[in-house]
Design a protein around this motif. Sequence first.
Motif, PDB file in Angstrom:
ATOM      1  N   UNK A 162      48.765  44.453  46.428  1.00 13.30           N
ATOM      2  CA  UNK A 162      49.083  45.375  45.349  1.00 13.30           C
ATOM      3  C   UNK A 162      47.876  45.445  44.438  1.00 13.30           C
ATOM      4  N   UNK A 163      48.070  45.194  43.159  1.00 12.02           N
ATOM      5  CA  UNK A 163      46.956  45.184  42.207  1.00 12.02           C
ATOM      6  C   UNK A 163      46.374  43.791  42.001  1.00 12.02           C
ATOM      7  N   UNK A 164      46.981  42.774  42.594  1.00 14.39           N
ATOM      8  CA  UNK A 164      46.541  41.389  42.416  1.00 14.39           C
ATOM      9  C   UNK A 164      45.439  41.042  43.404  1.00 14.39           C
ATOM     10  N   UNK A 173      45.335  32.970  42.649  1.00 19.80           N
ATOM     11  CA  UNK A 173      45.254  34.265  41.968  1.00 19.80           C
ATOM     12  C   UNK A 173      43.954  34.324  41.184  1.00 19.80           C
ATOM     13  N   UNK A 174      43.127  35.334  41.482  1.00 23.73           N
ATOM     14  CA  UNK A 174      41.811  35.458  40.852  1.00 23.73           C
ATOM     15  C   UNK A 174      41.775  36.513  39.756  1.00 23.73           C
ATOM     16  N   UNK A 175      42.668  37.503  39.836  1.00 20.37           N
ATOM     17  CA  UNK A 175      42.648  38.565  38.842  1.00 20.37           C
ATOM     18  C   UNK A 175      43.382  39.795  39.330  1.00 20.37           C
ATOM     19  N   UNK A 176      42.961  40.960  38.826  1.00 19.83           N
ATOM     20  CA  UNK A 176      43.621  42.229  39.123  1.00 19.83           C
ATOM     21  C   UNK A 176      42.589  43.301  39.419  1.00 19.83           C
ATOM     22  N   UNK A 177      43.015  44.317  40.154  1.00 24.96           N
ATOM     23  CA  UNK A 177      42.204  45.506  40.383  1.00 24.96           C
ATOM     24  C   UNK A 177      43.085  46.697  40.041  1.00 24.96           C
ATOM     25  N   UNK A 178      42.827  47.294  38.883  1.00 22.30           N
ATOM     26  CA  UNK A 178      43.655  48.388  38.383  1.00 22.30           C
ATOM     27  C   UNK A 178      42.784  49.569  37.976  1.00 22.30           C
ATOM     28  N   UNK A 179      43.139  50.744  38.449  1.00 24.54           N
ATOM     29  CA  UNK A 179      42.463  51.983  38.062  1.00 24.54           C
ATOM     30  C   UNK A 179      40.945  51.907  38.199  1.00 24.54           C
ATOM     31  N   UNK A 222      38.990  49.253  38.086  1.00 26.45           N
ATOM     32  CA  UNK A 222      38.349  48.168  37.347  1.00 26.45           C
ATOM     33  C   UNK A 222      38.925  46.838  37.833  1.00 26.45           C
ATOM     34  N   UNK A 223      38.025  45.861  38.081  1.00 28.83           N
ATOM     35  CA  UNK A 223      38.457  44.533  38.496  1.00 28.83           C
ATOM     36  C   UNK A 223      38.401  43.608  37.285  1.00 28.83           C
ATOM     37  N   UNK A 224      39.485  42.872  37.073  1.00 31.43           N
ATOM     38  CA  UNK A 224      39.624  41.940  35.947  1.00 31.43           C
ATOM     39  C   UNK A 224      39.740  40.522  36.484  1.00 31.43           C
ATOM     40  N   UNK A 278      35.220  42.562  35.210  1.00 28.20           N
ATOM     41  CA  UNK A 278      34.123  41.955  35.961  1.00 28.20           C
ATOM     42  C   UNK A 278      33.605  42.845  37.077  1.00 28.20           C
ATOM     43  N   UNK A 279      34.287  43.928  37.398  1.00 27.13           N
ATOM     44  CA  UNK A 279      33.850  44.803  38.469  1.00 27.13           C
ATOM     45  C   UNK A 279      34.328  46.223  38.247  1.00 27.13           C
ATOM     46  N   UNK A 280      33.565  47.157  38.778  1.00 21.04           N
ATOM     47  CA  UNK A 280      33.853  48.573  38.555  1.00 21.04           C
ATOM     48  C   UNK A 280      33.587  49.362  39.834  1.00 21.04           C
ATOM     49  N   UNK A 281      34.269  50.458  39.987  1.00 18.53           N
ATOM     50  CA  UNK A 281      33.895  51.419  41.013  1.00 18.53           C
ATOM     51  C   UNK A 281      32.818  52.314  40.415  1.00 18.53           C
ATOM     52  N   UNK A 282      32.222  53.140  41.246  1.00 16.55           N
ATOM     53  CA  UNK A 282      31.191  54.038  40.734  1.00 16.55           C
ATOM     54  C   UNK A 282      31.765  54.986  39.683  1.00 16.55           C
ATOM     55  N   UNK A 283      33.006  55.403  39.854  1.00 15.77           N
ATOM     56  CA  UNK A 283      33.639  56.328  38.897  1.00 15.77           C
ATOM     57  C   UNK A 283      33.975  55.667  37.566  1.00 15.77           C
ATOM     58  N   UNK A 284      34.236  54.363  37.575  1.00 16.39           N
ATOM     59  CA  UNK A 284      34.635  53.702  36.331  1.00 16.39           C
ATOM     60  C   UNK A 284      33.498  52.978  35.635  1.00 16.39           C
ATOM     61  N   UNK A 285      32.323  52.865  36.281  1.00 17.55           N
ATOM     62  CA  UNK A 285      31.188  52.209  35.634  1.00 17.55           C
ATOM     63  C   UNK A 285      30.673  53.121  34.523  1.00 17.55           C
TER      64      UNK A 285
END
Length: 85
Positions: A37-39, A47-53, A55-57, A64-71
């Motif tokens: 899912x988003x986890x 559990x390391x974090x989330x990936x939502x919209x 953006x990685x948290x 801590x991480x981004x797609x090209x569209x969200x950077x």
Amino acid sequence: MELTIYDRNGRPHAYIAYGDEKIIYLWNGKPVAYLDGEHVYGFNSKHLGWFENGVMYDGQGRRIGFTQKTYPSITQVEPVKSKIC
């Protein structure tokens, strides 16, 4: 399908390979985590974090991480991916 994840400096750091499972790989081809899912979980089930919209948290909610569209700026060019045999 693959989705590149950029670090906070706009450098390509990892990518998500979408298939039957959603595996996160480093650029050297090493699988390091997976999405449920988003986890985001390590292969030790931690559990390391989330990936939502796009953006990685991390576990503390820091981005801590981004797609090209969200950077928020221009990203660097992706290097060639390695293959592990």
